[in-house]
Design an enzyme around this catalytic site. Sequence first.
Site, short mmCIF file in Angstrom:
data_model
loop_
_atom_site.label_atom_id
_atom_site.label_comp_id
_atom_site.label_asym_id
_atom_site.label_seq_id
_atom_site.Cartn_x
_atom_site.Cartn_y
_atom_site.Cartn_z
CB CYS A 135 11.15 21.51 -7.99
SG CYS A 135 9.78 21.56 -8.02
CB CYS B 188 6.46 16.33 -5.57
SG CYS B 188 6.63 16.24 -6.73
CB CYS C 220 13.16 15.03 -6.88
SG CYS C 220 12.92 15.42 -8.29
CB CYS D 140 6.79 18.49 -13.61
SG CYS D 140 8.21 17.34 -12.68
CD GLN E 238 16.76 4.13 -20.22
OE1 GLN E 238 16.64 4.82 -18.69
NE2 GLN E 238 16.97 2.97 -19.26
CE1 TYR F 272 12.68 -9.94 -18.22
CE2 TYR F 272 15.20 -10.01 -18.47
CZ TYR F 272 13.96 -10.59 -17.79
OH TYR F 272 14.21 -10.91 -16.93
CD GLU G 162 9.34 -6.44 -24.12
OE1 GLU G 162 8.61 -6.61 -23.32
OE2 GLU G 162 10.45 -5.75 -23.73
CG ASP H 139 17.52 -2.37 -20.21
OD1 ASP H 139 17.20 -2.59 -19.33
OD2 ASP H 139 17.26 -2.15 -21.34
CB CYS I 157 16.56 0.77 -13.03
SG CYS I 157 15.82 -0.36 -13.31
#
Length: 408
Positions: free
Chosen positions: A95, A103, A106, A182, A221, A250, A274, A318, A345
């Site tokens: 990129c 940017c 990433c 992108c 996701q 969650y 939730e 989660d 995550c």
Amino acid sequence: MSRHPRARKARGASRVGQRFEAEVGPVAHGGHCIVRVVTDPSVEPAETRVVFVRHAVPGERVVVEITEGTDGDRFWRGDAVEVLAASPDRVPAPCPYAGPGLCGGCDFQHVTLERQRELKAAVVREQLARLAKLDVPVVVEPVEGDEHGLRWRTRVQFAETARGERGMRAHRSHRVIPVDDCLIARTDARLVSVPGTLHERVTTDGVGSHEFAVEADGFWQVHPGAPRVLVDTVLSMLGPRSGEKVMDLYAGVGLFARFLADAVGPGGRVVAVEGDRTASGHARDNLAGCPGVSVECGSVDRVLAASYDEPFDLVVLDPPREGARRKVVEQIVDRAPRAVAYVACDPAALARDVAIFGEHGYRLQELRAFDLFPMTSHVECVALLVRTRADLRRSDFAMKSLPSTEPS
């Protein structure tokens, strides 16, 4: 994906813009490498400072330019602006907007995909060792759905320059870099700014296929292969049985709850909790018609504190990036599940919570890590925590579930 720094009072003279030659050390959590630069060679031993450096690869010799830091700070931040001795794992970034001062989306476009996954695995291992005192082998697995690490984001959000151009923010900055394409976004990626309800179909290996309504700007996701691989992994780890009681915490729009309902059958029970009102509304629609399934809208800690004070066989956890934290973990332990599948995550939050589970007799039995965010430092983990045999005798719920042996 970039983060904005908090405004804080300067502590001493600024070092921003200064350059140092240094050798790059190990990768650190957050997409940086650790570099120690010599700030005063005239003293013995030489005075040094830790710098968290982007755009580098462990083992390289680079020129580091400081982007944040003063004399009074414990550590500085910087960019590798010149490579003096390159790693064999370094590649040209695909990129044109990836690099120092550009940017911030990433972290690893300058690194081979194989080495990116090794770096992510090293971070997960280090966090588990440091925070949970566990030595766990980690392999970050590729997931089908991208094109050599590119074109995987199914949804994307652009910022806007002062001239009205679309762009992305620089790392830890509000500055917008014009970006016309992108490369980690799919060519048909949906703009988050366009409101509406999407319908996503998830087909798992040998379990079934279901469609889910989700808000355009709600959580889902963004890697096209993520829902399938996460559902398959959670079900494989937990091994839900017919008639069991399960909590999905969650729960979002009910992704795990829907497949868990299939697994436990009409004689089982699934409770999905939730906090987001819109997502929980979609969960009710997505789970409509499933016998034994209920959806609770509210923060997980408050719902567990006020209701469902009974044993559950399994829990799917989660949480958002900050993790579940002690209050929620201990409320889960109070319900004495035989196993917990923790989808995470953030490896630091995962490791912290795994340590808390460990305090209460749950051990980490299995861990899988997936490269759902190629070219970035992010990694998704699924951890299986099981109750140890020693903890069975301490479970209040286990005692409550036994028939009384006291005379009536």
